[in-house]
Design an enzyme around this catalytic site. Structure first.
Site, PDB file in Angstrom:
ATOM      1  N   LYS A   1       0.596  -1.416  -0.329  1.00  0.00           N
ATOM      2  CA  LYS A   1       0.277   0.087  -0.031  1.00  0.00           C
ATOM      3  C   LYS A   1       0.849   1.227  -0.171  1.00  0.00           C
ATOM      4  O   LYS A   1       1.968   1.384   0.431  1.00  0.00           O
ATOM      5  CB  LYS A   1      -1.271  -0.251   0.853  1.00  0.00           C
ATOM      6  CG  LYS A   1      -2.611  -1.078   0.738  1.00  0.00           C
ATOM      7  CD  LYS A   1      -2.612  -1.404  -0.058  1.00  0.00           C
ATOM      8  CE  LYS A   1      -3.963  -2.039  -0.594  1.00  0.00           C
ATOM      9  NZ  LYS A   1      -3.666  -3.960   0.330  1.00  0.00           N
TER      10      LYS A   1
HETATM   11  C1  LIG Z   1      -5.256  -4.407   0.962  1.00  0.00           C
HETATM   12  C2  LIG Z   1      -6.790  -4.306   0.326  1.00  0.00           C
HETATM   13  C3  LIG Z   1      -7.476  -4.668   1.258  1.00  0.00           C
HETATM   14  C4  LIG Z   1      -6.883  -5.313   2.981  1.00  0.00           C
HETATM   15  O1  LIG Z   1      -5.575  -4.883   3.906  1.00  0.00           O
HETATM   16  P1  LIG Z   1      -5.144  -6.086   4.338  1.00  0.00           P
HETATM   17  O2  LIG Z   1      -3.926  -4.968   5.558  1.00  0.00           O
HETATM   18  O3  LIG Z   1      -3.969  -6.935   3.956  1.00  0.00           O
HETATM   19  O4  LIG Z   1      -6.063  -6.838   5.122  1.00  0.00           O
HETATM   20  C5  LIG Z   1      -8.845  -4.731   1.661  1.00  0.00           C
HETATM   21  N1  LIG Z   1      -9.412  -3.903   0.361  1.00  0.00           N
HETATM   22  C6  LIG Z   1      -8.179  -3.632  -0.251  1.00  0.00           C
HETATM   23  C7  LIG Z   1      -9.045  -3.187  -1.714  1.00  0.00           C
HETATM   24  C8  LIG Z   1      -7.532  -3.665  -0.232  1.00  0.00           C
HETATM   25  O5  LIG Z   1      -6.496  -2.672  -1.854  1.00  0.00           O
END
Ligand SMILES: *Cc1c(COP(=O)(O)O)cnc(C)c1O
Length: 373
Positions: free
Chosen positions: A184
């Site tokens: 992210k």
């Molecule tokens: C990364 C992501 C998540 C989940 O996040 P985690 O930290 O991996 O649990 C949920 N929704 C979207 C759209 C994502 O890109």
């Protein structure tokens, strides 16, 4: 000399952050403590003073938000089939029923007309997703939510640093969920944060995050609600605090790199580019769609041979075996299926150089024509 492999993403962690992590490790307190509190305070400041609580993942924030919104068995939650599967899994996890509606083929986010048309008496909440960091139209979304009395849990996992009409995502709205997974725009390795609406007690949110435990000043405790275990560590929070200092610069660099893709990608190749939005989007990912007749697997392999990582985010999730077993099938959401079958994620991360973008563009021009089916 061949150039080193260029992954589709890579975190930027500076030496100061690494030193802060080392300090936490030496401090004797490595689980949730002062660093988590400082990280939450910094996130809250970023979100205009709204209460924010840190979690061990974005997925956990979504699940806790559903529980705080009292969504459970008998309720339906509307969301998009074109997202990371976590968005829909949490709906099943709390015993509710996902109701998918198709995407807008231009933004690739949930189609708000179809969303409004799909609302029934059982609909309790919506989970919009800002795919690739392009925000869903918040004005329209909240007008629909107000009219039909729905809770909104913004899955802003990909849109930390993005904004809507000048307001950073997280500063307004109902529940807002962020992920700090390694890929992210801001990372803690694994982690997440939940921005809380004014009608939710942050102390209840904290109990749902840690076994439902309520502690008293005299050392006693009680458990009055069933909570999970999804607190963040101080080790991770130290990374987040270091990352936050660079957020504006990361977003600016991502925007500049995305602009260069628009300038340098050969338009004669037939790639369908994402909306060229430089106001709101944080450019979490740069995702063209492949033209007709290209074998995506062969293309990804051909790019890898040329030293470039290309991702696929995401196949439409209703076509995964679990969701098929629950009744969804090919043809249900044609726009999401079309994007899901053609999308590619090109390298885009703050430490990339302009020359890297040019290298990706040259490799695509070289590789694509040979990948016709
Ligand atoms: C990364 C992501 C998540 C989940 O996040 P985690 O930290 O991996 O649990 C949920 N929704 C979207 C759209 C994502 O890109």
């Amino acid at each position: 000399m061949t150039a080193p492999f260029l992954p589709f993403t890579r975190p930027s962690i500076d030496e100061e952050t690494i030193a802060e992590v080392a300090n936490v490790l030496r401090s004797g307190w490595i689980t949730s403590g002062p660093k988590v509190q400082a990280f939450e305070a910094a996130l809250s400041a970023y979100c205009g003073g709204r209460p924010v609580r840190a979690f061990s993942s974005g997925t956990a924030t979504l699940e806790v938000a559903l529980r705080l919104a009292k969504v459970g068995a008998g309720d339906t939650v509307i969301t998009t089939p074109l997202t990371w599967v976590a968005t829909a899994n949490v709906i099943l996890e709390v015993g509710a029923t996902p109701l998918f509606v198709d995407i807008d083929p231009v933004t690739r986010n949930i189609d708000l007309d179809q969303l409004e048309a799909a609302i029934t008496a059982e609909t309790r909440a919506v989970i919009p997703v800002d795919l690739a960091g392009l925000p869903v139209d918040r004005d329209r979304l909240y007008a629909i939510a107000a009219k039909h009395k729905l809770r909104v849990i913004e899955d802003a996992a990909q849109s930390f640093g993005a904004s809507w009409r000048g307001s950073p995502i997280g500063t307004t709205g109902d529940f807002v969920s962020f992920s700090f997974h390694a890929n992210k725009n801001l990372t803690t390795g694994e982690g997440g944060a939940l921005v809380l609406p004014a009608d939710v007690d942050p102390a209840l949110c904290e109990r749902l995050r840690l076994q439902g435990v309520k502690r008293f000043p005299d050392g006693g405790m009680d458990v009055d609600v069933l909570g999970g275990k999804s607190n963040l560590t101080d080790i991770a929070a130290a990374i987040g605090l270091g990352q936050l200092k660079h957020l504006a610069e990361f977003t600016e660099r991502r925007r500049a790199l995305a602009r260069r893709y628009f300038e340098r990608l050969d338009t004669s190749l037939g790639l369908e580019l994402p909306p060229a939005d430089f106001e709101n989007t944080n450019w979490h990912m740069f995702q063209p769609l492949l033209p007709d007749g290209i074998d995506r697997g062969a293309f990804v392999a051909a790019m890898k041979e040329r030293g470039i990582g290309v991702g696929v985010h995401y196949p439409a999730l209703h076509l995964f075996s679990l969701y098929r077993s629950l009744g969804w099938q090919a043809g249900d959401f044609p726009a999401a299926e079309r994007v899901g079958a053609r999308t590619i994620t090109l390298p885009l991360f703050p430490a990339m150089s302009d020359v890297d973008i040019d290298r990706v563009c040259a490799a695509i021009a070289d590789a694509l024509p040979a990948c016709r089916r």
